[in-house]
Design a protein around this motif. Structure first.
Motif, short mmCIF file in Angstrom:
data_model
loop_
_atom_site.label_atom_id
_atom_site.label_comp_id
_atom_site.label_asym_id
_atom_site.label_seq_id
_atom_site.Cartn_x
_atom_site.Cartn_y
_atom_site.Cartn_z
N LEU A 1 -11.83 -7.08 3.38
CA LEU A 1 -12.73 -7.66 4.46
C LEU A 1 -12.88 -6.98 5.71
CD1 LEU A 1 -12.12 -11.36 3.93
CD2 LEU A 1 -14.05 -10.05 3.00
N THR A 2 -12.82 -5.50 5.68
CA THR A 2 -12.68 -4.74 6.74
C THR A 2 -14.14 -4.74 7.24
OG1 THR A 2 -11.00 -3.36 5.92
CG2 THR A 2 -12.25 -2.36 7.60
N PRO A 3 -14.55 -4.65 8.70
CA PRO A 3 -15.79 -4.65 9.46
C PRO A 3 -16.07 -3.25 9.22
CG PRO A 3 -14.38 -5.88 10.59
CD PRO A 3 -13.43 -5.27 9.89
N VAL A 4 -17.31 -2.88 8.89
CA VAL A 4 -17.88 -1.45 8.51
C VAL A 4 -19.17 -1.12 9.14
CG1 VAL A 4 -18.39 0.07 6.73
CG2 VAL A 4 -16.73 -1.40 6.19
N THR A 5 -19.18 0.03 9.73
CA THR A 5 -20.47 0.66 10.49
C THR A 5 -20.62 1.82 9.67
OG1 THR A 5 -19.86 -0.01 12.90
CG2 THR A 5 -21.39 1.66 12.54
N LEU A 6 -21.84 1.80 9.26
CA LEU A 6 -22.28 2.87 8.19
C LEU A 6 -23.46 3.75 9.08
CD1 LEU A 6 -22.58 1.10 5.02
CD2 LEU A 6 -20.73 2.43 5.54
N PRO B 1 -6.39 -1.20 5.05
CA PRO B 1 -6.81 -2.43 5.90
C PRO B 1 -7.01 -2.11 7.39
CG PRO B 1 -4.50 -2.68 5.28
CD PRO B 1 -4.93 -1.38 4.77
N PHE B 2 -7.85 -1.42 7.76
CA PHE B 2 -8.23 -1.17 9.12
C PHE B 2 -8.75 -2.46 9.57
CE2 PHE B 2 -8.94 3.07 7.47
CZ PHE B 2 -7.84 3.97 8.22
N ASP B 3 -8.83 -2.32 11.02
CA ASP B 3 -9.59 -3.63 11.68
C ASP B 3 -11.00 -3.31 11.94
OD1 ASP B 3 -7.10 -5.10 12.48
OD2 ASP B 3 -6.49 -3.23 13.17
N HIS B 4 -11.41 -2.11 11.82
CA HIS B 4 -12.82 -1.51 11.78
C HIS B 4 -12.87 -0.14 11.13
CE1 HIS B 4 -17.03 -2.37 13.27
NE2 HIS B 4 -17.18 -1.23 12.75
N LEU B 5 -13.88 -0.03 10.36
CA LEU B 5 -14.11 1.42 9.75
C LEU B 5 -15.40 2.13 10.14
CD1 LEU B 5 -13.13 3.53 7.70
CD2 LEU B 5 -13.90 2.36 6.04
N LEU B 6 -15.40 3.16 10.54
CA LEU B 6 -16.76 3.71 10.50
C LEU B 6 -17.14 4.81 9.92
CD1 LEU B 6 -18.90 4.27 13.94
CD2 LEU B 6 -18.27 6.50 12.38
N PHE B 7 -18.31 5.01 9.22
CA PHE B 7 -18.47 6.01 8.01
C PHE B 7 -19.69 6.85 8.44
CE2 PHE B 7 -20.95 7.55 4.45
CZ PHE B 7 -20.15 8.52 4.08
N ALA C 1 -15.09 -0.04 -0.99
CA ALA C 1 -13.62 0.18 -0.98
C ALA C 1 -12.97 -0.67 0.19
CB ALA C 1 -13.44 1.60 -0.52
N ALA C 2 -13.98 -0.81 1.19
CA ALA C 2 -13.35 -1.87 2.39
C ALA C 2 -13.55 -3.35 2.18
CB ALA C 2 -14.26 -1.47 3.56
N ALA C 3 -14.12 -3.43 1.14
CA ALA C 3 -14.59 -5.02 0.80
C ALA C 3 -13.41 -5.75 0.50
CB ALA C 3 -15.40 -5.18 -0.29
N ASP C 4 -12.16 -5.18 -0.28
CA ASP C 4 -10.98 -5.94 -0.75
C ASP C 4 -10.33 -6.47 0.46
OD1 ASP C 4 -11.57 -6.08 -3.26
OD2 ASP C 4 -10.37 -4.10 -3.89
N GLY D 1 -8.30 16.52 3.48
CA GLY D 1 -8.23 16.34 1.96
C GLY D 1 -9.58 16.06 1.32
N GLY D 2 -9.48 15.95 -0.06
CA GLY D 2 -10.85 15.59 -0.63
C GLY D 2 -11.17 14.33 -0.98
N PRO D 3 -12.13 14.01 -1.85
CA PRO D 3 -12.55 12.58 -2.23
C PRO D 3 -11.54 11.70 -2.26
CG PRO D 3 -13.86 14.38 -3.45
CD PRO D 3 -12.82 15.00 -2.59
N ASP D 4 -10.32 12.15 -3.17
CA ASP D 4 -9.24 11.21 -3.27
C ASP D 4 -8.68 10.55 -2.01
OD1 ASP D 4 -9.67 11.62 -6.00
OD2 ASP D 4 -8.07 12.80 -6.37
N VAL D 5 -8.49 11.54 -1.29
CA VAL D 5 -7.84 11.07 0.15
C VAL D 5 -8.78 10.10 0.89
CG1 VAL D 5 -7.12 11.93 2.35
CG2 VAL D 5 -6.55 13.22 0.33
N GLY D 6 -10.41 10.50 0.78
CA GLY D 6 -11.21 9.89 1.09
C GLY D 6 -11.11 8.26 0.75
N LYS D 7 -11.01 8.31 -0.48
CA LYS D 7 -11.16 6.95 -1.15
C LYS D 7 -10.01 6.11 -0.78
CE LYS D 7 -11.24 4.78 -5.84
NZ LYS D 7 -10.15 4.06 -5.68
#
Length: 476
Positions: free
Chosen positions: A206-211, A182-188, A201-204, A170-176
Motif C-alpha cells: 500500500l505504498t503511495p505512488v507518484t507516476l 515498503p517505502f513511505d512514498h515511491l516516485l517513478f 509492485a507497490a500495491a502489496d 542495476g537492471g530490471p531485477d534490481v528495479g523490481k
C-alpha cells in the motif's frame, strides 16, 4: 549495500530524528546542491559517455542547472510551505472555542526510480522535494546510464550518510526488488508500460505512488498562429536531447492549408540550430543501439504504409556510414493511425504532421487518444485558445511554446491517466512527500453536552440536527 537493510536504517534514523527541523532540511538541501554543482564537469562527462555523445552545454542546462534550480527554490520557500494551515470549524463547535489546523509532516523514506533521459535532474528534482519535506531518500538509477549511476554511488557518500541518501544501480531485477520495498512514498519516472508494473509492485505494501509517465503530447497550430515562431519553438523542443524527452512534441496538428508552410518553417529552424549534426557538439545522440533501431523501424513502417518522410540533413551527411547514433530530424507527412509512430510515444527526433479541418476536429483527434503529459497550443485567438483548454485534458499545458511549463517550479508537474498519477515540483512536491495531518483541538466547555450530543438524546440534539440540515425543528 543491501537495499532492505538501508531502508531499515533510514527509517530508524528518521524516527529517531523526529521532528525534522527546518535547519536540518536546509543542510541536506545545501549538500544535495553541492553534490551536483561541485561535480558538474564529471557529471557532464558521464552523461556524454553514456549517450555516445551528449551536448555539454545542454547537460549543464538541463541536468546541472536543472537540478540546482529546484533545490534553490525549495531553500527559498520551504519555511512557508511548512507552516501549519488554519482550517475552519463548523457549527456548533466553532462557536465554542474549538480549533482546527493541518500540519505537514514528513512521510519517512521516499524511493525514487529515475529514468535515463535526464538521469541527474530527474533524481535531484524529487530529492529536493523529499528533503524539503523532511524525508530520507533511496534512489534506483537507470541501467541505461551506468556511468552516471556509478558516479552517484561514488560521490554520494562524500556528502551524505547512507541513512540520509543512498543510490542503487542495476537492471530490471534490481528495479523490481526496489519497487517492492515498503517505502513511505515511491516516485517513478519512465514509460507507461513500466509504470503499470511499478504500481503492481507497490500495491502489496500500500505504498503511495507518484507516476511521471509520458504519452503523445500534441501541438495544435491554431488560427493565425505565427508559423515562423512556432516552427522555431517546436524544432527546439523536438531536437533538444534528440527528442528523448517525456514532454517533447510528439505530433503536430496543422490546418491542411498550412501543412507545407509549417514543414518549411521546421526545416528552416532545424537547419539554423544544427547546420550539421555528426560533428556538432550541440546535438545529442540516441541513447543506445536498441532505441536507434526502434526509431529506424518505426520510420520504415510509416514509409511502407504510405507516409512521406522528409529528412532534415542540411550538410548532406552520411549517417549510414557513421558509427554514431546521431539521428537527424525526420518530418513525417501523410500519416495514418495504423502507423506505429502514431500509436506509441516516439521519444526521438521523429515528428509526424497531422492535418485537421477546424479546431473541433483537432480537439477530437487529441481526445480520442490517451490523455497526454503535455499539450501545446500556438495562436492569438483567445476564444479558440479557451476552447482548446476547456475541451481537452492533459497533465500540463504550454501556450505559444512547448515543454517550458515543466521549468516553472511553482507549477505542479505531473500527468493524468496513462500519462501519470500525482505531481511534484515546488510546493506541490513538498505536499506530495508530506503527510497532511489533521489536528482538532476541542474547547474546554463540554460541547457534547451543550449540543445534546450525549445520550440520553432530547430536544437539544433535535435542534442541533435541525439547524445543521436546514429543516424546521422536529417535535419530540
Amino acid at each position: 549495500m543491501d537495499m532492505t537493510a538501508t531502508l531499515a536504517a533510514q527509517r530508524a534514523a528518521f524516527t529517531a530524528e523526529l521532528p525534522v527541523s527546518l535547519d536540518t532540511r536546509r543542510d541536506r538541501l545545501k549538500r544535495a546542491r553541492a553534490l551536483v554543482a561541485d561535480n558538474a564537469a564529471r557529471f557532464c562527462d558521464a552523461l556524454s559517455e553514456d549517450f555516445g555523445h551528449r551536448s555539454r552545454e545542454q547537460s549543464m542546462l538541463t541536468d546541472i542547472a536543472g537540478s540546482t534550480g529546484p533545490i534553490d527554490h525549495a531553500l527559498k520557500h520551504m519555511a512557508g510551505w511548512a507552516k501549519r494551515e488554519k482550517r475552519s470549524v463548523q457549527f456548533p463547535l466553532g462557536l465554542l472555542g474549538a480549533r482546527a489546523w493541518v500540519e505537514y509532516q514528513p512521510k519517512g523514506v521516499v524511493g525514487v526510480i529515475a529514468p535515463w533521459n535526464f538521469p541527474i535532474n530527474l533524481v535531484m528534482g524529487p530529492v529536493a522535494g523529499a528533503f524539503a519535506a523532511g524525508n530520507r531518500v533511496m534512489v534506483k538509477t537507470s541501467e541505461f546510464t551506468p556511468v552516471v549511476a556509478a558516479l552517484f554511488e561514488e560521490l554520494a557518500p562524500k556528502y551524505f550518510a547512507a541513512e540520509e541518501l543512498a543510490f542503487f544501480g542495476g537492471g530490471p531485477d534490481v528495479g523490481k526488488a526496489f519497487a517492492e520495498l515498503p517505502f513511505d512514498h515511491l516516485l517513478f519516472t519512465g514509460a507507461t508500460g513500466i509504470g503499470r508494473h511499478i504500481l503492481h509492485a507497490a500495491a502489496d505494501n500500500l505504498t503511495p505512488v507518484t507516476l511521471e509517465l509520458g504519452g503523445k503530447s500534441p501541438v495544435i497550430l491554431g488560427a493565425g498562429a505565427d508559423l515562423k515562431q512556432a516552427g522555431e519553438r517546436i524544432a527546439m523542443g523536438k531536437m533538444l536531447n534528440a527528442g528523448q524527452i517525456c514532454l517533447a512534441p510528439d505530433y503536430v496538428l496543422a490546418p491542411a492549408a498550412q501543412e507545407a508552410a509549417i514543414v518549411d518553417s521546421l526545416k528552416t529552424a532545424a537547419t539554423a540550430m544544427y547546420p550539421s549534426l555528426l560533428a556538432n557538439p550541440d546535438y545529442t545522440a540516441v541513447i543506445n543501439d536498441r532505441h536507434h533501431q526502434r526509431l529506424t523501424d518505426w520510420i520504415e513502417d510509416a514509409r511502407a504504409k504510405g507516409a512521406t518522410v522528409e529528412v532534415v540533413n542540411p550538410a548532406g551527411e552520411d549517417f549510414g556510414a557513421s558509427n554514431s547514433r546521431k539521428m537527424p530530424l525526420h518530418i513525417v507527412r501523410d500519416v495514418t493511425d495504423d502507423m506505429t509512430l502514431m500509436q506509441e510515444e516516439i521519444f526521438g527526433p521523429v515528428l509526424p504532421i497531422v492535418r485537421y479541418d477546424g479546431i473541433d476536429d483537432a480537439i477530437g483527434q487529441v481526445n480520442r487518444r490517451d490523455r497526454p503529459l503535455g499539450l501545446y497550443y500556438f495562436g492569438p485567438d483567445g476564444d479558440e485558445r479557451r476552447r482548446v483548454l476547456d475541451r481537452t485534458i492533459s497533465g500540463g499545458v504550454t501556450l505559444d511554446d512547448v515543454v517550458f511549463h515543466v521549468s516553472m517550479e511553482d507549477l505542479p508537474f505531473g500527468g493524468v491517466g496513462p500519462s501519470g498519477m500525482g505531481s511534484y515540483h515546488g510546493r506541490d512536491g513538498f505536499r506530495t512527500f508530506s503527510h497532511a495531518r489533521a489536528v482538532f483541538r476541542q474547547a474546554k466547555l463540554d460541547v457534547a453536552k451543550l449540543a445534546g450530543l450525549k445520550p440520553p438524546y432530547g430536544d437539544k440534539l433535535r435542534r442541533t440536527v435541525a439547524k445543521q440540515i436546514g429543516i424546521r425543528e422536529p417535535s419530540a
